[in-house]
Write a protein that holds these residues in place. Structure first.
Motif, PDB file in Angstrom:
ATOM      1  N   MET A 179      23.325  38.784  85.577  1.00  0.00           N
ATOM      2  CA  MET A 179      22.250  38.466  86.509  1.00  0.00           C
ATOM      3  C   MET A 179      22.513  37.131  87.205  1.00  0.00           C
ATOM      4  N   LEU A 180      22.979  36.135  86.411  1.00  0.00           N
ATOM      5  CA  LEU A 180      23.250  34.828  86.998  1.00  0.00           C
ATOM      6  C   LEU A 180      24.389  34.906  88.007  1.00  0.00           C
ATOM      7  N   LEU A 181      25.380  35.706  87.696  1.00  0.00           N
ATOM      8  CA  LEU A 181      26.477  35.881  88.644  1.00  0.00           C
ATOM      9  C   LEU A 181      25.999  36.580  89.911  1.00  0.00           C
ATOM     10  N   ASP A 182      25.131  37.583  89.755  1.00  0.00           N
ATOM     11  CA  ASP A 182      24.588  38.282  90.918  1.00  0.00           C
ATOM     12  C   ASP A 182      23.785  37.338  91.799  1.00  0.00           C
ATOM     13  N   LYS A 183      23.063  36.400  91.156  1.00  0.00           N
ATOM     14  CA  LYS A 183      22.268  35.429  91.907  1.00  0.00           C
ATOM     15  C   LYS A 183      23.124  34.298  92.484  1.00  0.00           C
ATOM     16  N   ARG A 184      24.404  34.283  92.085  1.00  0.00           N
ATOM     17  CA  ARG A 184      25.348  33.284  92.587  1.00  0.00           C
ATOM     18  C   ARG A 184      24.835  31.867  92.337  1.00  0.00           C
ATOM     19  N   VAL A 185      24.393  31.631  91.106  1.00  0.00           N
ATOM     20  CA  VAL A 185      23.911  30.298  90.765  1.00  0.00           C
ATOM     21  C   VAL A 185      25.054  29.299  90.881  1.00  0.00           C
ATOM     22  N   ASP A 186      24.700  28.049  91.165  1.00  0.00           N
ATOM     23  CA  ASP A 186      25.717  27.018  91.348  1.00  0.00           C
ATOM     24  C   ASP A 186      26.244  26.475  90.028  1.00  0.00           C
ATOM     25  N   GLY A 187      25.462  26.578  88.961  1.00  0.00           N
ATOM     26  CA  GLY A 187      25.929  26.035  87.693  1.00  0.00           C
ATOM     27  C   GLY A 187      25.016  26.433  86.552  1.00  0.00           C
ATOM     28  N   LEU A 188      25.488  26.178  85.334  1.00  0.00           N
ATOM     29  CA  LEU A 188      24.741  26.539  84.130  1.00  0.00           C
ATOM     30  C   LEU A 188      24.658  25.350  83.184  1.00  0.00           C
ATOM     31  N   ILE A 189      23.502  25.181  82.542  1.00  0.00           N
ATOM     32  CA  ILE A 189      23.367  24.311  81.384  1.00  0.00           C
ATOM     33  C   ILE A 189      23.000  25.223  80.219  1.00  0.00           C
ATOM     34  N   ILE A 190      23.821  25.228  79.192  1.00  0.00           N
ATOM     35  CA  ILE A 190      23.612  26.118  78.052  1.00  0.00           C
ATOM     36  C   ILE A 190      23.348  25.262  76.812  1.00  0.00           C
ATOM     37  N   CYS A 191      22.231  25.520  76.158  1.00  0.00           N
ATOM     38  CA  CYS A 191      21.823  24.738  74.987  1.00  0.00           C
ATOM     39  C   CYS A 191      22.041  25.532  73.700  1.00  0.00           C
ATOM     40  N   SER A 192      22.785  24.945  72.774  1.00  0.00           N
ATOM     41  CA  SER A 192      22.929  25.476  71.415  1.00  0.00           C
ATOM     42  C   SER A 192      23.302  26.952  71.394  1.00  0.00           C
ATOM     43  N   ALA A 193      24.334  27.299  72.124  1.00  0.00           N
ATOM     44  CA  ALA A 193      24.783  28.688  72.157  1.00  0.00           C
ATOM     45  C   ALA A 193      25.216  29.148  70.763  1.00  0.00           C
ATOM     46  N   ARG A 194      24.824  30.381  70.393  1.00  0.00           N
ATOM     47  CA  ARG A 194      25.202  30.924  69.088  1.00  0.00           C
ATOM     48  C   ARG A 194      26.460  31.784  69.144  1.00  0.00           C
ATOM     49  N   LEU A 195      26.988  32.025  70.328  1.00  0.00           N
ATOM     50  CA  LEU A 195      28.188  32.848  70.448  1.00  0.00           C
ATOM     51  C   LEU A 195      29.384  32.143  69.809  1.00  0.00           C
ATOM     52  N   ASP A 196      30.324  32.920  69.287  1.00  0.00           N
ATOM     53  CA  ASP A 196      31.556  32.316  68.809  1.00  0.00           C
ATOM     54  C   ASP A 196      32.341  31.809  70.013  1.00  0.00           C
ATOM     55  N   ASP A 197      33.351  30.988  69.746  1.00  0.00           N
ATOM     56  CA  ASP A 197      34.064  30.307  70.831  1.00  0.00           C
ATOM     57  C   ASP A 197      34.662  31.286  71.832  1.00  0.00           C
ATOM     58  N   GLU A 198      35.274  32.355  71.336  1.00  0.00           N
ATOM     59  CA  GLU A 198      35.924  33.307  72.236  1.00  0.00           C
ATOM     60  C   GLU A 198      34.919  33.954  73.179  1.00  0.00           C
ATOM     61  N   ARG A 199      33.799  34.405  72.644  1.00  0.00           N
ATOM     62  CA  ARG A 199      32.785  35.062  73.485  1.00  0.00           C
ATOM     63  C   ARG A 199      32.135  34.071  74.433  1.00  0.00           C
ATOM     64  N   LEU A 200      31.879  32.855  73.960  1.00  0.00           N
ATOM     65  CA  LEU A 200      31.256  31.849  74.815  1.00  0.00           C
ATOM     66  C   LEU A 200      32.150  31.519  76.005  1.00  0.00           C
ATOM     67  N   LEU A 201      33.424  31.309  75.756  1.00  0.00           N
ATOM     68  CA  LEU A 201      34.342  30.983  76.852  1.00  0.00           C
ATOM     69  C   LEU A 201      34.453  32.142  77.836  1.00  0.00           C
ATOM     70  N   ARG A 202      34.379  33.360  77.330  1.00  0.00           N
ATOM     71  CA  ARG A 202      34.439  34.526  78.214  1.00  0.00           C
ATOM     72  C   ARG A 202      33.197  34.583  79.108  1.00  0.00           C
ATOM     73  N   VAL A 203      32.058  34.195  78.568  1.00  0.00           N
ATOM     74  CA  VAL A 203      30.806  34.223  79.337  1.00  0.00           C
ATOM     75  C   VAL A 203      30.798  33.165  80.431  1.00  0.00           C
ATOM     76  N   ILE A 204      31.286  31.959  80.110  1.00  0.00           N
ATOM     77  CA  ILE A 204      31.181  30.873  81.089  1.00  0.00           C
ATOM     78  C   ILE A 204      32.347  30.853  82.076  1.00  0.00           C
ATOM     79  N   ALA A 205      33.420  31.578  81.781  1.00  0.00           N
ATOM     80  CA  ALA A 205      34.620  31.521  82.629  1.00  0.00           C
ATOM     81  C   ALA A 205      34.356  31.793  84.112  1.00  0.00           C
ATOM     82  N   PRO A 206      33.497  32.756  84.487  1.00  0.00           N
ATOM     83  CA  PRO A 206      33.301  33.024  85.924  1.00  0.00           C
ATOM     84  C   PRO A 206      32.518  31.937  86.660  1.00  0.00           C
ATOM     85  N   HIS A 207      31.903  31.004  85.931  1.00  0.00           N
ATOM     86  CA  HIS A 207      31.056  29.979  86.566  1.00  0.00           C
ATOM     87  C   HIS A 207      31.870  28.703  86.787  1.00  0.00           C
ATOM     88  N   ARG A 208      31.735  28.128  87.951  1.00  0.00           N
ATOM     89  CA  ARG A 208      32.565  26.970  88.286  1.00  0.00           C
ATOM     90  C   ARG A 208      32.023  25.663  87.753  1.00  0.00           C
TER      91      ARG A 208
END
Length: 221
Positions: A1-30
């Motif tokens: 949804m955030l990618l569809d909205k073309r947001v300019d950036g993300l602030i993520i607090c206390s993510a519970r994802l493991d490192d591999e999944r977290l990096l995969r999620v944030i990779a498309p955001h600049r």
């Protein structure tokens, strides 16, 4: 949804994802800022809490007050913060030649678990920590997950919490806690995000130390 909205950036607090999944999620955001989580600067700017420094101050003070029988309750293992708090207090105890009398963990459960926990606390009895107060004599911790005043616990227990939630200064006795200046933390995160959006990556990582706020649950401080 955030990618569809073309947001300019993300602030993520206390993510519970493991490192591999977290990096995969944030990779498309600049532009990304992670709070309470580490990452390489090419992936995100970060704000971390120095849990070791916070619990070191608490353990030092408690040991100076001859509080040598210590127990602690950490957060869920899936939370980076809970895991780091546990690691921090174990390291601090080891430096003082102490070992925890009791380790416990609060695990997130199905919907409503926070509400149920609050109800249990209001009754003065949390099932997860009940055995802290049932231990006889010197087997009972000096520093526990709750004071046990409504349980009629013999002797005096010291109690230290985390995050300085609004109720900390309203309960009786008032709760000693470790405070993180969340307003300032949020402002830092937003400035870092705006810098990354603008291509200014001057500040890649910040580490903040919590401040001990001494109140009535640690008498004689």
């Amino acid at each position: 949804m955030l990618l569809d909205k073309r947001v300019d950036g993300l602030i993520i607090c206390s993510a519970r994802l493991d490192d591999e999944r977290l990096l995969r999620v944030i990779a498309p955001h600049r532009a990304v800022v992670l709070i309470n989580r580490a990452a390489a600067k090419r992936h995100a700017a970060t704000i971390e809490v120095d849990y070791c420094a916070g619990v070191e101050a608490v353990v030092t003070q408690l040991s100076a007050l001859d509080r040598m029988r210590l127990g602690f309750a950490a957060g869920p293992a899936a939370l980076q913060g809970g895991r780091k708090r546990r690691e921090g207090i174990e390291a601090a105890l080891a430096r003082h030649g102490l070992s925890p009398l009791l380790r416990s963990a609060l695990h997130a459960g199905p919907p409503g678990w926070r509400r149920d926990r609050r109800k249990a606390a209001a009754r003065g009895c949390s099932g997860r920590y009940h055995d802290l107060l049932q231990r006889p004599g010197r087997a009972r911790p000096d520093e526990a997950a709750r004071t046990g005043r409504h349980q009629g616990a013999r002797g005096e227990m010291a109690l230290v919490g985390w995050d300085d939630i609004p109720a900390s200064d309203l309960v009786s006795p008032a709760l000693t806690t470790l405070r993180i200046a969340k307003q300032g933390l949020g402002e830092m995160a937003m400035r870092m995000l705006l810098d990354r959006i603008a291509g200014r990556n001057a500040q890649q990582g910040i580490v903040i130390e919590p401040d001990p706020i001494w109140r009535a649950t640690t008498p004689a401080v």
